[in-house]
Scaffold this active site. Structure first.
Site, short mmCIF file in Angstrom:
data_model
loop_
_atom_site.label_atom_id
_atom_site.label_comp_id
_atom_site.label_asym_id
_atom_site.label_seq_id
_atom_site.Cartn_x
_atom_site.Cartn_y
_atom_site.Cartn_z
N SER A 250 25.46 75.03 38.05
CA SER A 250 24.98 73.94 38.89
C SER A 250 25.61 73.98 40.29
CB SER A 250 25.26 72.62 38.16
OG SER A 250 24.35 71.67 38.58
N HIS A 392 19.61 70.90 31.67
CA HIS A 392 20.57 71.36 32.67
C HIS A 392 21.96 71.42 32.03
CE1 HIS A 392 22.05 71.75 36.77
NE2 HIS A 392 22.93 70.79 36.56
#
Ligand code: GCU
Length: 412
Positions: A250, A392
């Site tokens: 990320s 995610h």
């Protein structure tokens, strides 16, 4: 640059108006003055420095050139960690005589020394990566800090191992690799207006109060820390410093890509769900955009990057060129099917559009602009990619693919 939508796997969600999405990417093999680049020598001498300078000026900001003397102080060593399978070392790296400027590196090394190592920053303090009670609990402020693991944004004993699933230390050790990690907040807290609480002031010129518009933001500071971890690793005989793989998830995936682009000592680079400002093509304007990211996280990129809010097409680079800066070294890009915010298709396409630079070196990148579907990793070239099912995150599945890809280059 339109891809054939009819054959795009359905798991790559599209713009509602994908067929209408047209964008013109900067040609990675053409200089700003129009010169076509078709040799490795011209790429390395002319175009690569130009692309790096464009990212520095407009996106991540310049990393100050100043040699900071480092002091490595061993904090602890155990040769009997993780049920005797690994050596655990903790090393404090001081950046100044003022002892508030330091980062702690946590290392787990298997017995087959000197070892290749995966290095990455972590989100919660070193103690989150494994339940091992020998890990020192970080004393730094943590952004995402819920009780009981954190109290007033400081780690408690209950934070031990809370991100062990993200790190899979035992799996990595069993595969014959070491793991090195640093808490990103050791370098700069991840919050707006916190630049002076990180290492940036060590680099200020007289009277300077904050980085200039073309100087680094937090991503640049964090990437600098990864290079300093590598400086340490070069001094540790148990580590094969020519086989250090920089990885991140990320915002820390955006950081790993920038670290790998700038510091060619990193032998391989992994982007896990890095999205906007990382692997995703920004001109697609799918999921997160520059304006949205700059608004929520104005401290990540440089001041000049704000000029491109809602003006993606005016940015003189796009993010396939960030991938291209890693050539000829192996790079792996990973997406997740429910992480549309990070634009899985845009992440894949940056690998595809970086492929011509790998081709200059006679290396295989990605072979098609149309990605395969979920759980069908591509890793027979020097650019790897997979789309994992799910959210995610970084998961054991992701690590299995990274280890398999790394094995091809590091002969395990
Ligand atoms: C937010 C942000 C992303 C970032 C992510 C993360 O979702 O918008 O750009 O990658 O946080 O770091 O988890």
């Amino acid at each position: 640059f339109l891809i054939q939508l009819a054959i795009l796997p359905a798991c790559f969600a599209q713009h509602p108006n994908e067929a209408a999405v047209d964008y013109h990417l900067p040609d990675v093999l053409r200089t700003q003055s129009g010169k076509e680049i078709n040799t490795v020598a011209d790429w390395e001498k002319i175009r690569r420095p130009e692309v790096i300078a464009l990212f520095e000026k407009n996106v991540q900001g310049k990393t100050p050139v100043k040699n900071i003397p480092l002091r490595f102080v061993p904090l602890s060593v155990s040769h009997n960690a993780l049920n005797g399978t690994a050596t655990r070392k903790q090393v404090r790296v001081y950046f100044s005589r003022n002892e508030k400027y330091y980062m702690d590196i946590l290392l787990y090394l298997p017995k087959n020394k000197p070892v290749p190592v995966f290095v990455g920053l972590n989100f919660g303090g070193n103690q989150v990566v494994n339940a091992d009670t020998g890990i020192l609990i970080s004393k730094r402020w943590v952004k995402y800090a819920t009780e009981p693991a954190y109290k007033n944004h400081l780690g408690t004993a209950a934070s031990r191992g809370v991100q062990s699933n993200d790190w899979c230390v035992e799996k990595i050790i069993a595969a014959g690799y070491g793991v090195a990690t640093v808490y990103y907040g050791d370098l700069q807290p991840d919050s707006v207006n916190s630049v002076n609480a990180g290492v940036a002031p060590l680099f200020y010129t007289k009277g300077q109060k904050e980085p200039a518009a073309d100087e680094w933001g937090a991503i640049g500071v964090w990437a600098w820390g990864l290079s300093r971890a590598l400086d340490y690793m070069e001094t540790d005989g148990d580590i094969d410093a020519k086989k250090v793989i920089v990885m991140g998830h990320s915002r820390l995936g955006k950081t790993a890509l920038w670290a790998g682009a700038q510091d060619q000592r990193f032998a391989m680079v992994i982007s896990n769900n890095s999205g906007e400002g990382g692997a995703a093509i920004t001109r697609r304007k799918y999921g997160e955009t520059i304006a949205v990211m700059n608004k929520a996280f104005p401290h990540w990129f440089c001041g000049n990057f704000k000029k491109y809010n809602d003006k993606e097409d005016e940015l003189p680079v796009d993010f396939h060129e960030l991938i291209a800066l890693i050539a000829p070294r192996p790079v792996y890009i990973a997406s997740a099917s429910q992480d549309q915010w990070a634009d899985p298709l845009g992440e894949y396409l940056s690998g595809w559009y970086a492929t011509p630079v790998y081709a200059l070196y006679g290396l295989k990148g990605l072979s098609t602009p149309v990605p395969l579907g979920i759980s069908q990793p591509v890793g027979d070239g020097v650019i790897g990619y997979h789309l994992r099912k799910g959210e995610h995150a970084i998961t054991p599945y992701d690590w299995d693919q990274y280890i398999r890809f790394a094995n091809r280059f590091f002969n395990k």
